[in-house]
Structures are given as C-alpha cells and as structure tokens.
Design a protein around this motif. Structure first.
Motif, PDB file in Angstrom:
ATOM      1  N   UNK A  35       6.238   7.391   4.364  1.00 48.44           N
ATOM      2  CA  UNK A  35       5.549   6.136   4.652  1.00 48.44           C
ATOM      3  C   UNK A  35       4.774   6.240   5.954  1.00 48.44           C
ATOM      4  N   UNK A  36       5.397   6.808   6.972  1.00 43.95           N
ATOM      5  CA  UNK A  36       4.715   6.961   8.257  1.00 43.95           C
ATOM      6  C   UNK A  36       3.460   7.820   8.103  1.00 43.95           C
ATOM      7  N   UNK A  37       3.544   8.887   7.321  1.00 48.29           N
ATOM      8  CA  UNK A  37       2.397   9.765   7.116  1.00 48.29           C
ATOM      9  C   UNK A  37       1.282   9.031   6.371  1.00 48.29           C
ATOM     10  N   UNK A  38       1.632   8.272   5.322  1.00 47.32           N
ATOM     11  CA  UNK A  38       0.621   7.554   4.547  1.00 47.32           C
ATOM     12  C   UNK A  38      -0.058   6.479   5.386  1.00 47.32           C
ATOM     13  N   UNK A  39       0.722   5.739   6.187  1.00 48.73           N
ATOM     14  CA  UNK A  39       0.163   4.660   7.003  1.00 48.73           C
ATOM     15  C   UNK A  39      -0.748   5.214   8.090  1.00 48.73           C
ATOM     16  N   UNK A  40      -0.354   6.336   8.697  1.00 53.70           N
ATOM     17  CA  UNK A  40      -1.160   6.900   9.779  1.00 53.70           C
ATOM     18  C   UNK A  40      -2.498   7.436   9.275  1.00 53.70           C
ATOM     19  N   UNK A  41      -2.568   7.842   8.007  1.00 56.46           N
ATOM     20  CA  UNK A  41      -3.810   8.409   7.465  1.00 56.46           C
ATOM     21  C   UNK A  41      -4.786   7.343   6.994  1.00 56.46           C
ATOM     22  N   UNK A  42      -4.292   6.216   6.535  1.00 53.93           N
ATOM     23  CA  UNK A  42      -5.185   5.191   5.980  1.00 53.93           C
ATOM     24  C   UNK A  42      -4.712   3.819   6.431  1.00 53.93           C
ATOM     25  N   UNK A  43      -5.301   3.301   7.497  1.00 54.00           N
ATOM     26  CA  UNK A  43      -4.924   1.970   7.970  1.00 54.00           C
ATOM     27  C   UNK A  43      -6.139   1.265   8.533  1.00 54.00           C
ATOM     28  N   UNK A  44      -6.092  -0.045   8.477  1.00 55.63           N
ATOM     29  CA  UNK A  44      -7.185  -0.889   8.971  1.00 55.63           C
ATOM     30  C   UNK A  44      -6.583  -1.974   9.841  1.00 55.63           C
ATOM     31  N   UNK A  45      -7.094  -2.108  11.045  1.00 48.36           N
ATOM     32  CA  UNK A  45      -6.582  -3.103  11.980  1.00 48.36           C
ATOM     33  C   UNK A  45      -7.482  -4.334  11.952  1.00 48.36           C
ATOM     34  N   UNK A  46      -6.884  -5.504  11.724  1.00 44.96           N
ATOM     35  CA  UNK A  46      -7.616  -6.767  11.697  1.00 44.96           C
ATOM     36  C   UNK A  46      -7.547  -7.382  13.094  1.00 44.96           C
ATOM     37  N   UNK A  64      -3.183   2.498   1.211  1.00 41.66           N
ATOM     38  CA  UNK A  64      -3.809   2.023   2.453  1.00 41.66           C
ATOM     39  C   UNK A  64      -3.007   0.850   2.995  1.00 41.66           C
ATOM     40  N   UNK A  65      -3.069   0.691   4.317  1.00 39.34           N
ATOM     41  CA  UNK A  65      -2.314  -0.380   4.983  1.00 39.34           C
ATOM     42  C   UNK A  65      -3.249  -1.182   5.871  1.00 39.34           C
ATOM     43  N   UNK A  66      -3.057  -2.491   5.854  1.00 43.53           N
ATOM     44  CA  UNK A  66      -3.818  -3.407   6.702  1.00 43.53           C
ATOM     45  C   UNK A  66      -2.856  -3.988   7.735  1.00 43.53           C
ATOM     46  N   UNK A  67      -3.167  -3.799   9.016  1.00 43.98           N
ATOM     47  CA  UNK A  67      -2.320  -4.291  10.097  1.00 43.98           C
ATOM     48  C   UNK A  67      -3.056  -5.376  10.868  1.00 43.98           C
ATOM     49  N   UNK A 104      -2.013  -9.012  13.754  1.00 42.10           N
ATOM     50  CA  UNK A 104      -1.013  -9.991  14.213  1.00 42.10           C
ATOM     51  C   UNK A 104      -0.909 -11.156  13.239  1.00 42.10           C
ATOM     52  N   UNK A 105       0.183 -11.882  13.373  1.00 41.34           N
ATOM     53  CA  UNK A 105       0.360 -13.065  12.541  1.00 41.34           C
ATOM     54  C   UNK A 105      -0.756 -14.063  12.828  1.00 41.34           C
ATOM     55  N   UNK A 106      -1.399 -14.559  11.754  1.00 38.50           N
ATOM     56  CA  UNK A 106      -2.487 -15.510  11.920  1.00 38.50           C
ATOM     57  C   UNK A 106      -3.858 -14.884  12.013  1.00 38.50           C
ATOM     58  N   UNK A 107      -3.940 -13.563  11.806  1.00 35.63           N
ATOM     59  CA  UNK A 107      -5.242 -12.901  11.871  1.00 35.63           C
ATOM     60  C   UNK A 107      -5.982 -12.937  10.544  1.00 35.63           C
ATOM     61  N   UNK A 108      -5.358 -13.413   9.470  1.00 41.85           N
ATOM     62  CA  UNK A 108      -6.032 -13.559   8.189  1.00 41.85           C
ATOM     63  C   UNK A 108      -5.866 -12.385   7.250  1.00 41.85           C
ATOM     64  N   UNK A 109      -4.775 -11.642   7.362  1.00 42.92           N
ATOM     65  CA  UNK A 109      -4.562 -10.469   6.490  1.00 42.92           C
ATOM     66  C   UNK A 109      -4.434 -10.884   5.029  1.00 42.92           C
ATOM     67  N   UNK A 110      -3.600 -11.890   4.759  1.00 47.81           N
ATOM     68  CA  UNK A 110      -3.387 -12.322   3.373  1.00 47.81           C
ATOM     69  C   UNK A 110      -4.688 -12.823   2.756  1.00 47.81           C
ATOM     70  N   UNK A 111      -5.450 -13.623   3.501  1.00 46.43           N
ATOM     71  CA  UNK A 111      -6.723 -14.130   2.983  1.00 46.43           C
ATOM     72  C   UNK A 111      -7.722 -12.997   2.783  1.00 46.43           C
ATOM     73  N   UNK A 112      -7.683 -11.993   3.674  1.00 46.31           N
ATOM     74  CA  UNK A 112      -8.578 -10.849   3.534  1.00 46.31           C
ATOM     75  C   UNK A 112      -8.332 -10.125   2.215  1.00 46.31           C
ATOM     76  N   UNK A 113      -7.054  -9.959   1.847  1.00 47.52           N
ATOM     77  CA  UNK A 113      -6.729  -9.270   0.601  1.00 47.52           C
ATOM     78  C   UNK A 113      -7.022 -10.140  -0.616  1.00 47.52           C
TER      79      UNK A 113
END
Length: 768
Positions: A257-268, A140-143, A145-154
C-alpha cells in the motif's frame, strides 16, 4: 382593497394575502394602518424615523421588508413591535423555505453527488489532473485535509467525466463505496471486475474508515489485498481512494500500500481566489440568481487560503440563499447567517433551540452516536495517534431507535446537519464537529463514555457475529466499567436514564454479560458453600481421626511405658546379679535401666554401680601355648611375646600401644618394670634388651635381671642360684653403681620378675 396614498395622492396596488408570506405580511400591515385611522405616511415617517418610501414599500408586498422597518411601522401606529417581529420572522422563515420543486444551488455540509455535477465549480483543472493520474496508474490516491472537497471531487468531478468518455478507456461500471467496519466482507463482491474487456472503476471514499472503524487486522489486510490486486495489468480493475491528510502515515501499515500510494497520489490544496469566485457565483448563475459583488469579495476574504473551509463556505452560501432578497444573494443575508465561521453553529443552534426538552436530549444522543472519538480503537486494533481529531461514523437507524428519534433525525436532515442514505445516518460533514461549540463541548464532556461505548459496540457486534457465544461476553474490569456507565445496581437491569444511549444489540450484550457474571457468581457462591460444607465435614472427620489417634497414641505410650518399666526392672535385676562377677557390665546395665525408666529398682542399680569401685578385666588377644606374658608398669601394661614378636598392651584402654621384633635365637626370660627392657637369654648368655632402641642395653652374663628403674637408666641383677652378688648398674656404664653379696637363706629379693609375674623393686637384705 384599493387605497389612495395621502402623501402622493396615488392609489396603492392591490395585495393578495394568499399569494405568499410577503404579501400576507403587507396585507396585515395595511389592516393595522386602517385600524389606526389611516394616518399619512409622512406623519408615520416622522414618528418612526424612517422615510415615507421605506414605510410605503413595507406594505407594498413586492419584497419582504427588513425587521427594523416592520418594528418602526408598528411602533408608529402604537402597535406592539414584538408581536410584529414574530409575524415578520414567521414570514421570513416561510419565504426562505424552498418549494417542493425548487432546487438549492448549494449543497451546504452535504457532499456533491454525480447528479450535482452542474453545480460543481472551481475544480475543473484538478479533476482533469486526477483523471490523467487514474488512467496512468491502476491504483491512485487523493489526499487532502478534512473539508478540502475530496469526496465532491471524486463524485461530482471524476465520475461524470468517466461516464462521458466514449472511447476504449471508458469504464465498464463505476462503483462507489466507503470501507465501514467490515470492508472485505461487505464490499468483496464490488471488487470483482465486471465481465468484458473494459475496466471496472472502484471509487473508495473516506478511506480513513479502514483505520477508524475497522479494527480487525485480518479483515483490513484482506480488503487491502483486494484493492491492491488492481495494480496487475490483467486485473481489469482501477481503484481511486480518497484519504484524509492526517491519515497519510497510516498508509504505511502495509508495504504494498505504501508503495502504491507513493507512486500515484494527488494532493488537494486550498482554492485560489478565482476558483472560490467560481464556487460562489457558478451555482447561482445556473439557478438564475445574482450575487452581490461585495458579498463575493467578503467571502473570498474570509475564506482566504484555508484548505478545509469549503463545507463551511457551502453551508454559509446555502443559508444566504435561504435569506435571499428576490433573486439576489445579499451581504445582509450572509451576515445574518453568521458568515463562514458562524453559519454552521447558527443553523445547528437554531435547529436545537426549536426542539423540546425530550427532543433535545434525543438530538444529543443521536449526534454523539455519530462520533468516533479519537483513540477509539479496540484492544487488538490499531489506535489513532495521540491528538488525532474526532471523526464521524455512520450509524444505522436501528442504533438510534428511541422516543422521538426518527422525528429528530428528519429535522436534522432537513437542516442538512446529517445525511440519510437508506437505513444509514451520518453527519453531513466533520466540519460540524469543530464548528459547533455545543457539539464539541458534548464530545469533550462525554469522551470517556463515548470511548467505552465504542468498545462496547465493537464487542457486541463481535459477540453477535459469533452466534452470541458466551465466551465473547464482557468480564472483569471492562464489564465493571460498562456497568458503572450504562447499567444500574439492581438486578443488573440497564438503567432507564441511559437505556437509550445504547443500541438494542449493545443493551442485549451488556445484559447478557451482567447475567453471565451473576450466574458465575451464583455458581461460585454454590461452589464456596459446597467447599465450606466439605471443609467442615473433613474438619470434623480430621478431629475425630486425631482424637482416635491421640487415644491410640496414649494407649501405646502407656503400653510402651509399662514395657519400658518392665525392661528396666529386668535390667536392674541382671545388674545386681553381675555386680560381683562383672562390675563394669553391671554398671552399664544400671545406667541403661535408669534411662529406660526412672524407677526405684533402676535408681538402686545405678547408685550401687556408682558406689562400687571400678574393676576391669583384660584378655590378651594372642592365644596359644607359646605365648609368654609379663604384667609391667604397676599392672597398667601387659607385654605379650610370641616367638620373636613383642606386643605391649594398655590394660586400662584395651589397646596395643607398641609392637617390636626380637632377634632370632633369643628367648625372653624376664621383663623390666617399665615395659622397656627385656631379659633375653641366648647362646652367649643373658642380654638386657632395649625394646624402643632395638638393641642390647647391657650384657648380663650369668646374672639374672631383677628390676629396672622407672626411667630405664638403672637396672638390678642378681645371682641365678641361691647366693651371689647383687649389683645395681647404670645402662650407660659398665661399672656397677652398687654391689652386695647375699645368701638366699638370709636375704629375700623383691622385684624379681618371672614369667607371668609383676616385677617389684628389689629390697636387698645385707647379711651381717
């Protein structure tokens, strides 16, 4: 000390100056008032323009007064306000500094770690959504912008939930990593699942480093293959990656990679107002603090729906906490920080302003060292797209070595502008790049230099990885550019003014490249000198050989000239001897002698040949006794008869001009003057035969052909014996044009053609 308030007639409670900076400042204010004669607070209020309560509370020691009240207090007692402002600032800084056992409720620019999960608010719903996504998909991939809190979310959101799970879906182990420059080599073991039936979870933070820091395509592909192997059900791996939103397109570099990211991604995305309120008040409540409602409303209004404002918000809250009044975070303290947009710059400028000149230069070098400028890709790697923002990069402490470097790093870390992780130093957040104008100006001013330094570092690390192979050193334009920016002109030594800009490995690489170039130039100079010496030697040898050859040629030429002269003399002598017997050959030999050598003898032979009339000799090619020849056409033609074959030859040109065939049984007895007519004798008498026509021209009977005209239209016949009739007849008429009887004794005939004689025109002599 106990005092009585003059205006209200009550005692002031004692103040212990050792209790803290606030109490010490209050004690000093009371001493100032005592030295001024203890004027009443009412009198001081009239002079200061503040209430008696505000002035008395400033010296009470319960809380730190405002700067304006302290300056007014000092001015009312005729003291120096600037001096007391300095004292107030010292007390303010000391009171805001947390104690050793005090924990700040806000993380500032630093990310939230798993241990900070009790302070992580506002993302509970998103964390649950991410957990469900990661349980459904093994990659799974979490997308965001910079400063949206992705690292803290994980780290502070997902990992604590995974560790709290006690069911069959609980992880065997959770591993957190960032790609870095050599992801496959560095993190390969971390992608091997732990023994057992439970899955190993791998959290890859700052996944964009795979494109900004790793420029070895094969290394990148190996790391991606290891990550994507988690998609297999039997892999016992689960992978969650956090990717900066502007690097979404880079995930298409590999089809899997493109196939895996397109199937499971979360936008912050940006937080709602309620979520922001939890971010502001939640940590304060945990720490037992209060937040003014007006402050909460102000922050929510300023942040709005900006997706990348969380680091700036967290830093502003941290600085507001440091300026708290007792247990309350106030709007006044928030405004002193500069707010969401100015807190980072204010903190950075405050730290930078407290450094000495040398330390300021060191801080600039260190901060620029932690920047990866846009377009920082090597010659073989994938470059960032045009307009991509600058990013941060981790650096080892060894790269930052230098005078005052460690002290500056510690001061930057204390202000939470950088983070320390073992031997690695990194910017606390990329928001520092865009929120601090001074740093942004440094980056823009040194962009080309940073790019060249980045490539230099990449090449230096590759060189070191190849056991410092000389073939991996800089050469050509790259070395010239690096030398221009980082090296001096003398002896290739690294310039002292910029020596600290390079890490030890980079300095060693650049010095080795300069030394190698110097060695190559020296070797080239030696080769040039050897080639010049060889060229000079060969030139001398060639000159000598040419001189010797010239002398030999001159001798040969002189010898050839003498030989030619001798040959010319011999030819001239032979020409003189043949002049009477073979004049044509004599003339040719005279010409040949003159061509060989223009001597007096050859000149005499040539002139003698020119003065002698030309004579020629022609020999009939036909040989044998039966050949009959007739010289006609005034000696210019020869008629040669063999049996019935007739050949006409040009005596001057020595070539056959015509060939004819006579009827059988006929014998040639005479030839006409023009080689056209022949006198043939046969069984029926003589016949005048026309060679070109191939038929008889006239019947001669018993007469003999004596002559013909040049044009063949007239012929002369005479008697065969000593006397008879001479007739002149035309070939186109049987009647004679002229006839005369002559006697041989009285008349002579000319022009009578006999075998082997030249015919001449007949001159009849008429007897009287």
């Amino acid at each position: 000390m106990v005092e009585r308030c003059h205006q209200v007639g009550r005692r002031e409670k004692p103040v212990d100056p050792s209790a803290g900076p606030v109490q010490r400042l209050a004690h000093d204010l009371r001493l100032l008032r005592e030295k001024a004669g203890k004027p009443p607070y009412r009198e001081m209020a009239e002079r200061a323009g503040y209430s008696t309560t505000a002035l008395s509370q400033a010296a009470a020691g319960d809380q730190l007064p405002t700067l304006a009240v302290v300056r007014a207090y000092a001015d009312a007692l005729d003291a120096d306000p600037d001096e007391w402002e300095a004292r107030w600032r010292e007390a303010d800084a000391e009171s805001r500094a947390p104690t050793a056992d005090e924990r700040a409720p806000y993380r500032g620019l630093a990310r939230f770690e798993p241990a900070d999960s009790d302070l992580f608010f506002g993302r509970e719903a998103l964390v649950r959504e991410l957990l469900d996504l990661a349980h459904t998909h093994r990659f799974a991939a979490v997308f965001g912008p910079s400063g949206s809190g992705k690292s803290s979310l994980l780290r502070a959101g997902l990992i604590p939930l995974l560790r709290e799970d006690r069911g069959t879906s609980r992880p065997a182990v959770v591993r957190v990593l960032t790609p870095g420059e050599r992801p496959a080599q560095t993190h390969g073991p971390a992608l091997v699942p732990q023994n057992g039936e439970l899955d190993t979870w791998v959290i890859v933070d700052q996944f964009e480093e795979l494109f900004t820091l790793c420029h070895d395509r094969e290394e990148r592909d190996r790391f991606l293959d290891l990550l994507l192997s988690a998609r297999e059900p039997e892999s016992r791996l689960r992978v969650v990656v956090a990717v900066r939103g502007d690097f979404y397109g880079h995930c298409a570099v590999q089809r899997e990679l493109a196939e895996a990211v397109s199937r499971a991604n979360l936008l912050v995305g940006p937080m709602s107002g309620d979520e922001l309120r939890e971010v502001i008040t939640g940590p304060a409540t945990v720490a037992g603090l209060n937040v003014e409602r007006v402050l909460t409303a102000r922050i929510i209004e300023e942040v709005g729906d900006q997706p990348g404002a969380l680091p700036m918000l967290s830093h502003a809250l941290l600085e507001t906490w440091r300026r708290r009044r007792g247990r309350t975070l106030t709007l006044t303290g928030y405004e002193e920080t500069g707010g969401v947009r100015g807190a980072i710059a204010a903190t950075a400028e405050e730290v930078y302003g407290g450094l000495s000149t040398q330390q300021a230069r060191t801080a600039r070098r260190i901060l620029l060292r932690l920047i990866a400028p846009n377009g920082s890709a090597d010659e073989q790697g994938r470059a960032l797209p045009a307009g991509a923002p600058d990013t941060r990069r981790p650096a080892s402490r060894a790269e930052l070595a230098g005078p005052d470097a460690q002290d500056v790093v510690e001061r930057l870390a204390a202000a939470r502008l950088v983070t320390l992780d073992g031997g690695t130093v990194e910017l606390a957040h990329e928001a520092l790049i865009t929120s601090w104008p001074r740093l942004a100006g440094w980056i823009e001013e040194s962009r080309e230099r940073l790019h060249v330094q980045w490539l230099l570092g990449e090449a230096a690390r590759a060189w070191d990885g190849l056991d410092r192979d000389p073939g991996a050193l800089y050469r050509g334009t790259r070395l010239a550019r690096a030398e221009e920016l980082f090296a001096g002109k003398g002896a290739g030594a690294v310039r002292k003014a910029t020596e600290e800009d390079l890490a030890p490995l980079e300095r060693a690489f650049l010095s080795a490249s300069l030394d190698a170039r110097r060695a190559e130039r020296d070797a080239g100079a030696r080769t040039v000198r050897r080639m010049r010496a060889l060229t000079v030697g060969l030139s001398v040898l060639l000159v000598c050989a040419l001189a010797a050859g010239l002398l030999a040629w001159q001798r040969d030429r002189a010898s050839a000239q003498e030989s030619a002269k001798a040959a010319a003399r011999r030819l001239a002598t032979i020409s003189d001897s043949l002049r009477s017997s073979d004049p044509r050959t004599a003339a040719l030999l005279g010409v040949a002698a003159w061509k060989l050598a223009p001597l007096t003898e050859s000149r005499s032979a040539l002139l003698a040949a020119l003065a002698q009339p030309e004579r020629d000799a022609f020999t009939d090619p036909q040989t044998g006794r039966d050949v009959r020849r007739y010289l006609t056409d005034h000696g210019r033609s020869l008629v040669s008869v063999v049996n019935s074959a007739v050949s006409v030859w040009s005596v001057a040109d020595h070539r056959r001009t015509a060939a004819y065939h006579l009827p059988s049984g006929m014998e040639v007895t005479a030839a006409g003057a023009d080689s056209r007519f022949l006198d043939l004798t046969g069984p029926d008498g003589d016949v005048l035969w026309d060679l070109p026509a191939g038929k008889p021209a006239a019947e001669l009977g018993d007469a003999t052909l004596m002559d013909t005209s040049d044009d063949g239209s007239t012929y002369v016949t005479g008697p065969a014996g000593e006397g008879g009739t001479v007739r002149v007849q035309r070939t186109d008429s049987s009647r004679p044009a002229l006839s005369a009887d002559v006697r041989a004794a009285q008349c002579g005939y000319s022009g009578l053609t006999a075998p082997g004689q030249r015919s001449r025109p007949m001159s009849p002599t008429v007897c009287p």
